[in-house]
Design a protein around this motif. Sequence first.
Motif, PDB file in Angstrom:
ATOM      1  N   THR A   1     -46.659  -8.351  33.224  1.00  0.00           N
ATOM      2  CA  THR A   1     -46.909  -7.630  31.975  1.00  0.00           C
ATOM      3  C   THR A   1     -47.932  -8.362  31.110  1.00  0.00           C
ATOM      4  OG1 THR A   1     -44.673  -6.734  32.044  1.00  0.00           O
ATOM      5  CG2 THR A   1     -45.797  -6.688  29.909  1.00  0.00           C
ATOM      6  N   GLU A   2     -47.707  -9.656  30.876  1.00  0.00           N
ATOM      7  CA  GLU A   2     -48.586 -10.416  29.986  1.00  0.00           C
ATOM      8  C   GLU A   2     -49.958 -10.665  30.606  1.00  0.00           C
ATOM      9  OE1 GLU A   2     -44.412 -11.112  28.784  1.00  0.00           O
ATOM     10  OE2 GLU A   2     -45.423 -11.303  30.699  1.00  0.00           O
ATOM     11  N   CYS A   3     -50.014 -10.948  31.903  1.00  0.00           N
ATOM     12  CA  CYS A   3     -51.313 -11.139  32.560  1.00  0.00           C
ATOM     13  C   CYS A   3     -52.133  -9.854  32.518  1.00  0.00           C
ATOM     14  CB  CYS A   3     -51.141 -11.601  34.002  1.00  0.00           C
ATOM     15  SG  CYS A   3     -50.610 -13.318  34.192  1.00  0.00           S
ATOM     16  N   ASP A   4     -51.468  -8.715  32.726  1.00  0.00           N
ATOM     17  CA  ASP A   4     -52.190  -7.445  32.653  1.00  0.00           C
ATOM     18  C   ASP A   4     -52.752  -7.223  31.251  1.00  0.00           C
ATOM     19  OD1 ASP A   4     -52.035  -6.652  35.292  1.00  0.00           O
ATOM     20  OD2 ASP A   4     -50.238  -5.425  34.995  1.00  0.00           O
TER      21      ASP A   4
ATOM     22  N   GLY B   1     -55.675  -9.789  30.804  1.00  0.00           N
ATOM     23  CA  GLY B   1     -56.729  -9.818  31.810  1.00  0.00           C
ATOM     24  C   GLY B   1     -56.625 -11.006  32.748  1.00  0.00           C
ATOM     25  N   GLY B   2     -55.421 -11.595  32.845  1.00  0.00           N
ATOM     26  CA  GLY B   2     -55.207 -12.749  33.709  1.00  0.00           C
ATOM     27  C   GLY B   2     -54.844 -12.346  35.130  1.00  0.00           C
ATOM     28  N   TRP B   3     -54.424 -13.338  35.903  1.00  0.00           N
ATOM     29  CA  TRP B   3     -54.059 -13.107  37.296  1.00  0.00           C
ATOM     30  C   TRP B   3     -52.815 -13.922  37.611  1.00  0.00           C
ATOM     31  CZ3 TRP B   3     -54.088 -17.078  40.969  1.00  0.00           C
ATOM     32  CH2 TRP B   3     -54.674 -18.267  40.552  1.00  0.00           C
TER      33      TRP B   3
ATOM     34  N   LEU C   1     -45.063 -12.603  41.929  1.00  0.00           N
ATOM     35  CA  LEU C   1     -44.378 -11.930  40.824  1.00  0.00           C
ATOM     36  C   LEU C   1     -42.869 -12.080  40.922  1.00  0.00           C
ATOM     37  CD1 LEU C   1     -46.513  -8.666  40.798  1.00  0.00           C
ATOM     38  CD2 LEU C   1     -46.648 -10.586  39.190  1.00  0.00           C
ATOM     39  N   ARG C   2     -42.238 -12.120  39.738  1.00  0.00           N
ATOM     40  CA  ARG C   2     -40.787 -12.199  39.608  1.00  0.00           C
ATOM     41  C   ARG C   2     -40.334 -11.119  38.631  1.00  0.00           C
ATOM     42  NH1 ARG C   2     -41.887 -14.593  43.700  1.00  0.00           N
ATOM     43  NH2 ARG C   2     -42.118 -16.836  43.791  1.00  0.00           N
ATOM     44  N   ARG C   3     -39.146 -10.591  38.879  1.00  0.00           N
ATOM     45  CA  ARG C   3     -38.595  -9.493  38.075  1.00  0.00           C
ATOM     46  C   ARG C   3     -37.318  -9.959  37.394  1.00  0.00           C
ATOM     47  NH1 ARG C   3     -36.418  -3.946  40.902  1.00  0.00           N
ATOM     48  NH2 ARG C   3     -35.434  -3.029  39.070  1.00  0.00           N
ATOM     49  N   CYS C   4     -37.230  -9.765  36.082  1.00  0.00           N
ATOM     50  CA  CYS C   4     -36.004 -10.076  35.352  1.00  0.00           C
ATOM     51  C   CYS C   4     -34.926  -9.093  35.795  1.00  0.00           C
ATOM     52  CB  CYS C   4     -36.232  -9.977  33.850  1.00  0.00           C
ATOM     53  SG  CYS C   4     -34.739 -10.247  32.861  1.00  0.00           S
ATOM     54  N   ALA C   5     -33.791  -9.622  36.232  1.00  0.00           N
ATOM     55  CA  ALA C   5     -32.706  -8.772  36.732  1.00  0.00           C
ATOM     56  C   ALA C   5     -31.909  -8.131  35.602  1.00  0.00           C
ATOM     57  CB  ALA C   5     -31.780  -9.593  37.626  1.00  0.00           C
ATOM     58  N   GLN C   6     -32.190  -8.524  34.372  1.00  0.00           N
ATOM     59  CA  GLN C   6     -31.474  -7.958  33.230  1.00  0.00           C
ATOM     60  C   GLN C   6     -32.259  -6.837  32.561  1.00  0.00           C
ATOM     61  OE1 GLN C   6     -29.713 -10.897  30.755  1.00  0.00           O
ATOM     62  NE2 GLN C   6     -29.153  -9.479  29.145  1.00  0.00           N
ATOM     63  N   CYS C   7     -33.554  -7.043  32.309  1.00  0.00           N
ATOM     64  CA  CYS C   7     -34.323  -6.034  31.563  1.00  0.00           C
ATOM     65  C   CYS C   7     -35.479  -5.439  32.370  1.00  0.00           C
ATOM     66  CB  CYS C   7     -34.843  -6.615  30.256  1.00  0.00           C
ATOM     67  SG  CYS C   7     -36.202  -7.795  30.446  1.00  0.00           S
ATOM     68  N   GLY C   8     -35.761  -5.979  33.562  1.00  0.00           N
ATOM     69  CA  GLY C   8     -36.820  -5.437  34.403  1.00  0.00           C
ATOM     70  C   GLY C   8     -38.202  -6.007  34.162  1.00  0.00           C
ATOM     71  N   HIS C   9     -38.347  -6.906  33.187  1.00  0.00           N
ATOM     72  CA  HIS C   9     -39.655  -7.496  32.900  1.00  0.00           C
ATOM     73  C   HIS C   9     -40.238  -8.131  34.159  1.00  0.00           C
ATOM     74  CE1 HIS C   9     -42.259 -10.909  31.778  1.00  0.00           C
ATOM     75  NE2 HIS C   9     -42.686 -10.104  30.827  1.00  0.00           N
ATOM     76  N   VAL C  10     -41.480  -7.795  34.482  1.00  0.00           N
ATOM     77  CA  VAL C  10     -42.164  -8.412  35.612  1.00  0.00           C
ATOM     78  C   VAL C  10     -43.104  -9.477  35.057  1.00  0.00           C
ATOM     79  CG1 VAL C  10     -43.741  -8.063  37.550  1.00  0.00           C
ATOM     80  CG2 VAL C  10     -41.992  -6.348  37.041  1.00  0.00           C
ATOM     81  N   GLY C  11     -42.919 -10.707  35.542  1.00  0.00           N
ATOM     82  CA  GLY C  11     -43.729 -11.833  35.115  1.00  0.00           C
ATOM     83  C   GLY C  11     -44.209 -12.621  36.315  1.00  0.00           C
ATOM     84  N   CYS C  12     -45.176 -13.495  36.080  1.00  0.00           N
ATOM     85  CA  CYS C  12     -45.736 -14.296  37.166  1.00  0.00           C
ATOM     86  C   CYS C  12     -44.914 -15.564  37.376  1.00  0.00           C
ATOM     87  CB  CYS C  12     -47.194 -14.618  36.888  1.00  0.00           C
ATOM     88  SG  CYS C  12     -47.534 -15.388  35.293  1.00  0.00           S
ATOM     89  N   CYS C  13     -44.973 -16.079  38.599  1.00  0.00           N
ATOM     90  CA  CYS C  13     -44.175 -17.240  39.013  1.00  0.00           C
ATOM     91  C   CYS C  13     -44.734 -18.537  38.425  1.00  0.00           C
ATOM     92  CB  CYS C  13     -44.133 -17.318  40.536  1.00  0.00           C
ATOM     93  SG  CYS C  13     -45.692 -17.849  41.291  1.00  0.00           S
ATOM     94  N   ASP C  14     -44.002 -19.627  38.652  1.00  0.00           N
ATOM     95  CA  ASP C  14     -44.413 -20.923  38.127  1.00  0.00           C
ATOM     96  C   ASP C  14     -45.611 -21.532  38.845  1.00  0.00           C
ATOM     97  OD1 ASP C  14     -42.547 -20.794  36.150  1.00  0.00           O
ATOM     98  OD2 ASP C  14     -41.235 -22.344  36.967  1.00  0.00           O
ATOM     99  N   ASP C  15     -46.020 -20.987  39.975  1.00  0.00           N
ATOM    100  CA  ASP C  15     -47.257 -21.425  40.611  1.00  0.00           C
ATOM    101  C   ASP C  15     -48.470 -20.708  40.020  1.00  0.00           C
ATOM    102  OD1 ASP C  15     -46.226 -23.351  42.357  1.00  0.00           O
ATOM    103  OD2 ASP C  15     -45.707 -21.830  43.839  1.00  0.00           O
ATOM    104  N   SER C  16     -48.218 -19.674  39.239  1.00  0.00           N
ATOM    105  CA  SER C  16     -49.287 -18.932  38.574  1.00  0.00           C
ATOM    106  C   SER C  16     -49.741 -19.701  37.339  1.00  0.00           C
ATOM    107  CB  SER C  16     -48.783 -17.548  38.153  1.00  0.00           C
ATOM    108  OG  SER C  16     -48.348 -16.814  39.272  1.00  0.00           O
TER     109      SER C  16
ATOM    110  N   PRO D   1     -54.140  -9.443  40.326  1.00  0.00           N
ATOM    111  CA  PRO D   1     -54.568  -8.245  41.028  1.00  0.00           C
ATOM    112  C   PRO D   1     -56.000  -8.378  41.530  1.00  0.00           C
ATOM    113  CG  PRO D   1     -54.749  -7.864  38.684  1.00  0.00           C
ATOM    114  CD  PRO D   1     -54.165  -9.251  38.867  1.00  0.00           C
ATOM    115  N   ALA D   2     -56.362  -7.501  42.428  1.00  0.00           N
ATOM    116  CA  ALA D   2     -57.712  -7.512  42.995  1.00  0.00           C
ATOM    117  C   ALA D   2     -58.739  -7.446  41.871  1.00  0.00           C
ATOM    118  CB  ALA D   2     -57.897  -6.341  43.953  1.00  0.00           C
ATOM    119  N   GLY D   3     -59.758  -8.249  41.981  1.00  0.00           N
ATOM    120  CA  GLY D   3     -60.834  -8.237  41.009  1.00  0.00           C
ATOM    121  C   GLY D   3     -60.665  -9.220  39.865  1.00  0.00           C
ATOM    122  N   ARG D   4     -59.466  -9.797  39.699  1.00  0.00           N
ATOM    123  CA  ARG D   4     -59.256 -10.754  38.597  1.00  0.00           C
ATOM    124  C   ARG D   4     -58.936 -12.166  39.090  1.00  0.00           C
ATOM    125  NH1 ARG D   4     -55.698  -6.903  35.060  1.00  0.00           N
ATOM    126  NH2 ARG D   4     -54.095  -8.430  35.521  1.00  0.00           N
ATOM    127  N   VAL D   5     -58.821 -12.358  40.389  1.00  0.00           N
ATOM    128  CA  VAL D   5     -58.465 -13.667  40.932  1.00  0.00           C
ATOM    129  C   VAL D   5     -59.747 -14.471  41.137  1.00  0.00           C
ATOM    130  CG1 VAL D   5     -57.336 -14.879  42.823  1.00  0.00           C
ATOM    131  CG2 VAL D   5     -56.467 -12.643  42.075  1.00  0.00           C
TER     132      VAL D   5
END
Length: 117
Positions: A19-22, A25-27, A31-46, A103-107
């Motif tokens: 959500t925040e990278c989108d 404009g980041g990359w 991806l990881r998904r919060c099991a409580q609210c559904g928020h999709v965020g990037c992993c700790d290697d990101s 995503p493609a084009g931002r990495v």
Amino acid sequence: MTSADGIDPSVPPSGTGCTECDEAGGWWFHLRRCAQCGHVGCCDDSPAKHATAHWKATGHPVIQSFEPGESWFWDFDSAQLYESGPDLAPPQSHPADQPAPGPAGRVPEDWMKTLRS
């Protein structure tokens, strides 16, 4: 694991990417998904580590991998990995044709230099 553990199986993911990278404009690497609210965020290697930031901001303790073919959960509070858990609302991952990193084009071409060693 149950809803008492910070899981709501009825909540769909917030989108197909971090959500925040989108928004910024980041990359991301994975991806990881919060099991409580559904928020999709990037992993700790990101570069931005938005899934961990979401946990710190909200206290939602459990994430699930949002990568195709992966179903593991991580509990931040107990620092415990679970190989499986309840079925969450679909979709179970980002689209299979969405690259990782993405995503493609931002990495950046030198993205491997940013991975934790």
